[in-house]
Scaffold this active site. Structure first.
Site, PDB file in Angstrom:
ATOM      1  N   GLY A  16      -9.832  18.204  53.874  1.00  0.00           N
ATOM      2  CA  GLY A  16     -10.738  19.309  54.119  1.00  0.00           C
ATOM      3  C   GLY A  16     -12.152  18.919  53.765  1.00  0.00           C
ATOM      4  N   GLY A  19     -19.141  22.371  51.793  1.00  0.00           N
ATOM      5  CA  GLY A  19     -20.552  22.125  51.602  1.00  0.00           C
ATOM      6  C   GLY A  19     -20.863  21.077  50.556  1.00  0.00           C
ATOM      7  N   VAL A  23     -12.475  16.391  50.622  1.00  0.00           N
ATOM      8  CA  VAL A  23     -11.283  16.170  49.811  1.00  0.00           C
ATOM      9  C   VAL A  23     -10.336  15.269  50.600  1.00  0.00           C
ATOM     10  CG1 VAL A  23      -9.306  17.218  48.663  1.00  0.00           C
ATOM     11  CG2 VAL A  23     -11.513  18.381  48.635  1.00  0.00           C
ATOM     12  N   LYS A  38     -11.757  14.352  45.451  1.00  0.00           N
ATOM     13  CA  LYS A  38     -12.924  15.035  45.995  1.00  0.00           C
ATOM     14  C   LYS A  38     -14.115  14.093  45.963  1.00  0.00           C
ATOM     15  CE  LYS A  38     -15.754  19.166  45.878  1.00  0.00           C
ATOM     16  NZ  LYS A  38     -15.952  20.518  45.331  1.00  0.00           N
ATOM     17  N   ASP A 135     -17.648  29.566  40.730  1.00  0.00           N
ATOM     18  CA  ASP A 135     -17.430  29.675  42.183  1.00  0.00           C
ATOM     19  C   ASP A 135     -16.022  30.185  42.465  1.00  0.00           C
ATOM     20  OD1 ASP A 135     -18.255  29.592  44.810  1.00  0.00           O
ATOM     21  OD2 ASP A 135     -17.703  27.484  45.106  1.00  0.00           O
TER      22      ASP A 135
END
Length: 545
Positions: A16, A19, A23, A38, A135
């Site tokens: 995936g 922003g 990953v 990541k 987040d």
């Protein structure tokens, strides 16, 4: 040539992109395991700023790596290569909460409450060590295939002690899930994560966040100016959602009160215990952090069923691991709640199982034995089969058919065997007075999907071993099989309980329409060879409706 990171991790494929980077699925050549990495990318910044951001990310990822909580993604390693950070994490086969809501529709109140309780437990563990997430949003909530709820992407978290590293004036996060104080440029605190949790729970039950607008600017303005529209579908979750979404951080609902309300909203579904910090333990007198009734834990509720399907929506299900204490004193690992809300509990249910009404079991004509000759106790010997069987199973001559309308199944019972419907769980136990063996059929519908029965049992076993919940546990085998023409798995093990060794086999499977079942048999180790055929004979008469 395949890309390698730190001369150790071989990148396999991207999983995936967002922003802040990509990953990857990767292979750890040193430890022979698959991991997620990541790759953090910062664009549009100068060299000095890039170096500062890289240092900050590495420090914060290492801080998150010190967290030890079942609902926090495990960070294995943090390295710097090609001038940017690479965060090596546990690979969690899963769908995000955002994906589940998008594909399956809003969650039921009980489901969202369970997920919220686990996320709150993770946040409290992080806050106790000075780590903020900053987040929290549905995209960062993973509903794992093995049943866990995992909060990921602590990469932009900050330690309170290192606030200077993050005092850059830049806004990091998604506006629809960001608290007003951060959009105003004020420092983030634990209350900021709680606001984001409230917005996430709102989205889970309503299908979209409370301040969703047509543009980024309009969303920011709404968060800063508007009151959230009360959720229409939240039910018992409304007080906790609205309490967490109070604009003033000082007036925001405290974590302890939110934990208690989430626990209550979950009803009998139950929530896992959260780790208790020394600070919490010293000052806590009320509220069930992460779902326990007290800060020290121990009193936990069993799971509560819910409908698997409704028109137009496929409900997600939690792979739940449950220990049920029946009137006969037998404990069983059934469908499984992988954070094990009642596993290992020695406290009996608040009310004892009730004897199933005599009107539910029905005696039907039999078509003769299908599983061999019957031994003296009335249970015929049998051999398992992997072939698909008719949905209407035959029963041996002289047996009766027990039918459960609630469980939508039938099973054959020998003479003298009795059924007891559990008072608070979706399960029925079957046993013969004076004999140690017990058969339990459970159809509890959990809240997060699992597709591979064998992988589910393996994941549950890891939880049990990690928590030390079964004394002298020993796996015999976890074997894939088929049952009623469906993919299934048999988990066979021994464990010690009350000074004696019990032997268990537990078969897990889904029906074609997604209903999960567990067929559980246990007896003493001394009688296992004699009683093993009971399980096969009984399951050979099992059918769903």
């Amino acid at each position: 040539m395949e890309k390698q990171v730190s001369n150790r991790y071989r990148l396999l494929e991207p999983l995936g992109e967002g922003g802040m980077g990509v990953v990857w699925r990767a292979y750890d050549q040193l430890l022979d395991r698959t991991v997620a990495i990541k790759e953090v990318r910062y664009s549009g910044v100068g060299d000095a700023r890039l170096a500062e951001l890289t240092r900050r990310t590495i420090r914060e990822a290492r801080a998150a790596g010190r967290l030890d909580h079942p609902s926090v993604v495990v960070i294995h390693d943090v390295v710097e290569e090609d001038g940017r950070p690479w965060i090596v994490m546990q690979l969690v086969p899963s769908r995000s909460l955002a994906q589940v809501v998008r594909e399956d529709g809003p969650l039921r109140v009980e489901q969202a409450a369970v997920i919220g309780g686990r996320l709150l437990g993770a946040l409290r563990a992080a806050h106790a060590t000075g780590v903020l997430h900053r987040d929290v949003k549905p995209e960062n909530v993973l509903l794992a295939d093995d049943g866990r709820v995992v909060l990921t992407d602590f990469g932009i978290a900050s330690m309170e002690a290192e606030a200077g590293l993050t005092a850059t004036g830049n806004v990091v996060g998604t506006p629809a899930y960001m608290p007003p104080e951060r959009l105003n440029g004020d420092p983030a605190g634990p209350e900021s994560d709680l606001w984001s949790l409230g917005a996430t729970l709102y989205a889970a039950v309503e299908g979209e966040p409370p301040f969703k607008r047509d543009s980024w600017a309009a969303t920011v303005a709404a968060v800063l100016r508007d009151e959230p529209e009360p959720p229409a579908r939240a039910g018992a979750l409304e007080p906790v959602i609205m309490g967490l979404l109070r604009r003033n951080p000082a007036a925001r609902m405290p974590a302890e009160e939110a934990a208690r309300l989430l626990y209550d909203a979950a009803g009998a579904v139950g929530l896992p215990p959260a780790p208790v910090s020394a600070r919490d333990r010293a000052g806590a007198t009320t509220g069930p952090p992460g779902g326990t009734r007290t800060e020290t834990g121990g009193d936990r509720r069993p799971t509560l069923p819910g409908p698997r399907t409704r028109a137009g929506t496929r409900w997600i299900t939690v792979a739940a691991a449950v220990i049920t204490v029946t009137a006969l004193g037998t404990a069983s690992v059934l469908l499984g709640w992988t954070t094990l809300p009642t596993i290992g509990s020695t406290t009996p249910p608040t009310s004892a199982p009730t004897t199933e009404p005599t009107t539910e079991p029905t005696t039907e004509p039999t078509t003769g034995p299908t599983t061999g000759s019957a031994p003296t106790d009335g249970v015929p010997t049998a051999t398992p089969t992997a072939e698909p069987r008719p949905t209407r199973a035959q029963v041996p001559e002289g047996w009766r058919v027990y039918t459960s309308a609630a469980g939508r199944f039938s099973i054959g019972l020998p003479r003298q065997w009795r059924a007891q419907k559990h008072a608070s769980r979706d399960s029925v136990s079957f046993s013969r007075p004076g004999a140690p063996g017990t058969m339990i059929v459970e159809w509890t519908v959990p809240d997060i999907p699992w597709d591979d029965p064998r992988a589910h049992w393996i994941g549950l076993e890891k939880e049990i071993l990690a928590k030390g919940l079964f004394k002298n546990y020993k796996r015999i085998r976890i074997t894939p099989t088929t049952f009623l023409g469906r993919k299934a798995a048999d988990w066979e093990f021994t464990r010690e309980r009350d000074g004696s060794t019990i032997h268990v086999i537990n078969r897990g499977f889904h029906t074609a329409d997604g209903r999960p079942y567990a067929l559980y048999w246990e007896t003493t180790q001394a009688r296992w060879q004699r009683d093993r055929d009971h399980f096969t004979a009984l399951t050979n008469t099992f059918s769903t409706r």
